[in-house]
Design a protein around this motif. Structure first.
Motif, PDB file in Angstrom:
ATOM      1  N   LEU A 134     -18.778 -22.405  16.793  1.00  0.00           N
ATOM      2  CA  LEU A 134     -17.724 -22.727  15.805  1.00  0.00           C
ATOM      3  C   LEU A 134     -17.038 -21.552  15.301  1.00  0.00           C
ATOM      4  O   LEU A 134     -17.615 -20.786  14.372  1.00  0.00           O
ATOM      5  N   GLU A 151     -13.313 -20.115  13.729  1.00  0.00           N
ATOM      6  CA  GLU A 151     -12.286 -20.254  12.597  1.00  0.00           C
ATOM      7  C   GLU A 151     -11.260 -20.136  13.567  1.00  0.00           C
ATOM      8  O   GLU A 151     -10.914 -19.376  14.555  1.00  0.00           O
ATOM      9  N   LYS A 152     -10.262 -21.211  13.658  1.00  0.00           N
ATOM     10  CA  LYS A 152      -9.213 -21.618  14.330  1.00  0.00           C
ATOM     11  C   LYS A 152      -8.050 -20.225  14.633  1.00  0.00           C
ATOM     12  O   LYS A 152      -7.593 -20.086  15.518  1.00  0.00           O
ATOM     13  N   THR A 182     -14.795 -31.138  20.761  1.00  0.00           N
ATOM     14  CA  THR A 182     -15.042 -31.808  19.586  1.00  0.00           C
ATOM     15  C   THR A 182     -16.527 -32.260  19.500  1.00  0.00           C
ATOM     16  O   THR A 182     -16.975 -32.260  20.456  1.00  0.00           O
ATOM     17  N   PHE A 216     -12.141 -24.632  14.124  1.00  0.00           N
ATOM     18  CA  PHE A 216     -12.369 -25.443  12.940  1.00  0.00           C
ATOM     19  C   PHE A 216     -11.555 -24.419  11.710  1.00  0.00           C
ATOM     20  O   PHE A 216     -11.301 -23.291  11.750  1.00  0.00           O
ATOM     21  N   ASN A 217     -10.968 -25.524  10.741  1.00  0.00           N
ATOM     22  CA  ASN A 217     -10.299 -24.883   9.675  1.00  0.00           C
ATOM     23  C   ASN A 217     -11.190 -25.169   8.271  1.00  0.00           C
ATOM     24  O   ASN A 217     -11.470 -24.254   7.295  1.00  0.00           O
ATOM     25  N   GLU A 233     -16.366 -29.390   6.066  1.00  0.00           N
ATOM     26  CA  GLU A 233     -16.332 -30.527   7.021  1.00  0.00           C
ATOM     27  C   GLU A 233     -17.303 -30.157   8.021  1.00  0.00           C
ATOM     28  O   GLU A 233     -18.217 -31.182   8.169  1.00  0.00           O
ATOM     29  N   VAL A 234     -17.533 -28.998   8.786  1.00  0.00           N
ATOM     30  CA  VAL A 234     -18.019 -28.584   9.679  1.00  0.00           C
ATOM     31  C   VAL A 234     -19.607 -28.900   9.257  1.00  0.00           C
ATOM     32  O   VAL A 234     -20.665 -29.351  10.075  1.00  0.00           O
TER      33      VAL A 234
END
Length: 462
Positions: A250, A252-253, A330, A350-351, A355-356
Motif C-alpha cells: 500500500l 502513497e499515490k 485494487t 492510495f490517497n 479508507e485503506v
C-alpha cells in the motif's frame, strides 16, 4: 515402529519423569545441535534437491535460526524451569505463593513445507526445552528434506523421546486420532481447522501458526531506496513462499512511480529466466514447491497479465516464476482474494489512509504488517488500529530473528506463539501454589457467621 507404539512409548517415558530433569534436557539439546552441525552437508543437499535452495539461503533462513533457538534454550533452561515467586495477598498472610513450571507431556509438532527444517525443528526445540517428549510430522512435499531429517533424528534419538513420522494426509490423519498433551501446527488455515477439530475430541490444547495477507505500508517520507531493498529481500526470499512475507504493498499515490522504479532497481540481481548453471552454494532462485502451487500462481499472473509492471516470466518444467510486480491493483482483484505465497507482489496506490485501514479491518487479521515511514503519528495510527500477529517498522520479516519477540498470529492467522521464552511457555503448564505454615487460622472465615463478621470481611477484602 507403528504410530500407536511410538505414541504409547512416549507417554510411558514421560510418565516416569525422565524429561523433568533439566540436565537431561540440556544434554539432549546439545546432542541435537551437534547432530545438525555434523550433518549440514546432508541437509544442504536434501533441500537443494527439493527446492534448489542454496547453502547460503538454507543457513540464513533454516539452520542459523535453529542454532540460535537451541543456544537460547541452553542458556536459559535452568532459569525458566525454576519456581517463580509471586505476591501473596493479605487474606492469605502469612504464606508464600509461587508458580511451578511443568512440561505438558507428549507433544505433536506438524511442520510446514516452505521452511521444512526451521518450521519442524524450532517448535520441537521449544517443546524439548520445556521437558516434553516430541513426535514431529514434517511435510511430505519436500520429500528428500523430510527423509534426511527423519534418518538423522530417528537413528540418533530414542523413539520414546524424540521421533519423526513421515507420510502424507493418511499418516497425519492417523496421528490426530490419538491423544496428545499439546499439538503445534504450522500451515494453511484450512488444514489448521481440521487439526483443531481433531484436537477438540481429546480436549488437546493447540497452537496454530497459519498465514494471511500481510500488508506493507509505504509512505512518502520513507527512505525509498532502503525501503525497496528491504521489501524485495523479504518478499522474494524463498520465492515468496514465506508466511510472513509482504503479501501486498500500500503505497502513497504521490510516490507510486518512484517506488516501482526503486523496486525494479532492487531486483537487478534476481534472475528473470531459469538458470542453466547451478552452484549449490548460491543455488538457483528457489523453485515453487510443486506443479499444483506453480499452476495456482501461474493462473494469478495470467488473470492480471495487463497489470504486470515487471517480471512475470514462468517456466513449467523448472517450476520457475521470476519476481513479478503488479501495478494498478485494487482490493477487488483476484490476486487480493487469497494469500499469494509466491513471488508476486501487488502494488495498491492510495490517497486516503483511513479508507485503506477500514478496508483491512474488514478482512481476516493478517499474520504480519510492515510500515515504512519516519512519521511516528502515522506509525502509531496503524499499530493502534490494525490487528495483526507481529511485524516491523522500516523493515520486513526481521522480527522473527529476535528471540525476545513472541511469534504468532491472531484470529484467522493463528493463535498461540513461540520463539525463546514464549516457546518454552507454550509447552509448559504453570501450577499455581499457595504455601501456608501451620502458625494460625483466622476464625473470620469459619462458622458460626454473624453480622459483625460480614462487616469485618467486607472491610478486610476491599
Amino acid at each position: 515402529m507403528k504410530i500407536a507404539d511410538v505414541i504409547n512409548a512416549q507417554h510411558e517415558f514421560f510418565r516416569f519423569n525422565h524429561t523433568k530433569d533439566t540436565d537431561f534436557r540440556i544434554r539432549q539439546l546439545e546432542k541435537l545441535k551437534q547432530l545438525i552441525s555434523d550433518n549440514e552437508t546432508t541437509l544442504y543437499q536434501a533441500i537443494f534437491n527439493d527446492f534448489g535452495k542454496s547453502e547460503f539461503e538454507t543457513y540464513l533462513a533454516e539452520l542459523s535460526p535453529i542454532y540460535h533457538e537451541i543456544d537460547l534454550a541452553l542458556k536459559n533452561i535452568q532459569k525458566w524451569s525454576k519456581r517463580q515467586r509471586v505476591r501473596t495477598d493479605l487474606a492469605n498472610f502469612p504464606a508464600k505463593s509461587y508458580l511451578v513450571p511443568e512440561p505438558l507431556g507428549s507433544v505433536l509438532v506438524i511442520g510446514a513445507w516452505n521452511y521444512p527444517y526451521h518450521l519442524s525443528l524450532i517448535p520441537a526445540i521449544s517443546a524439548l526445552a520445556a521437558g516434553n517428549t516430541v513426535i514431529i510430522k514434517p511435510s511430505e512435499l519436500p520429500s528428500r528434506t523430510s527423509s534426511a531429517m527423519a534418518k538423522l533424528i530417528n537413528e540418533s534419538f530414542s523413539a520414546d523421546y524424540l521421533h519423526i513420522i513421515e507420510g502424507g494426509v493418511e499418516e497425519t490423519t492417523e496421528l490426530l486420532k490419538y491423544r496428545f498433551d499439546k499439538i503445534f501446527f504450522t500451515g494453511s488455515t484450512a488444514v489448521g481447522k481440521i487439526v483443531y477439530q481433531a484436537a477438540a475430541e481429546h480436549l488437546t490444547p493447540v497452537t496454530l501458526e497459519l498465514g494471511g495477507k500481510s500488508p506493507t505500508f509505504v509512505f512518502a517520507d520513507c527512505d525509498l531506496p532502503m525501503t525497496a531493498k528491504r521489501i524485495v529481500w523479504a518478499k522474494f526470499l524463498n520465492a515468496g513462499q514465506t508466511c510472513v512475507a509482504p503479501d501486498y504493498i500500500l503505497v502513497e499515490k504521490s510516490i507510486k512511480d518512484a517506488f516501482l522504479q526503486a523496486v525494479q532497481h532492487a531486483l537487478q540481481h534476481y534472475p528473470q529466466t531459469p538458470e542453466t548453471e547451478i552452484d549449490p552454494l548460491t543455488g538457483r532462485y528457489v523453485q515453487i514447491i510443486n506443479q499444483h502451487h506453480f499452476q495456482r500462481l501461474n493462473s494469478l499472473i495470467e488473470t492480471a497479465q495487463d497489470k504486470v509492471h515487471f517480471g512475470g516470466n514462468r517456466d513449467t518444467d523448472s517450476r520457475f516464476i521470476s519476481p513479478t510486480i503488479l501495478q494498478d491493483i485494487t482490493f477487488n482483484d483476484e490476486i487480493m482474494q487469497e494469500e499469494i505465497f509466491g513471488p508476486i507482489l501487488p502494488v495498491i496506490a492510495f490517497n486516503d489512509l483511513d479508507e485503506v485501514i477500514q478496508t483491512i479491518k474488514q478482512k481476516p487479521r493478517p499474520l504480519s504488517c510492515y510500515i515504512y515511514s519516519k512519521n511516528q503519528k502515522l506509525i502509531d495510527k496503524i499499530l493502534n488500529e490494525i490487528s495483526f500477529g507481529g511485524g516491523c517498522v522500516n523493515d520486513s520479516l526481521m522480527h522473527l530473528t529476535n528471540g525476545n519477540l513472541p511469534f504468532g498470529g491472531v484470529g484467522m492467522s493463528g493463535f498461540g506463539c513461540y520463539h525463546g521464552k514464549a516457546g518454552f511457555d507454550t509447552f509448559t503448564h504453570y501450577k499455581s501454589i499457595l504455601h501456608k505454615p501451620f502458625l494460625s487460622e483466622p476464625s473470620l472465615k469459619h462458622p458460626p457467621y454473624s453480622k459483625w463478621k460480614l462487616n469485618l470481611l467486607k472491610w478486610f477484602l476491599k
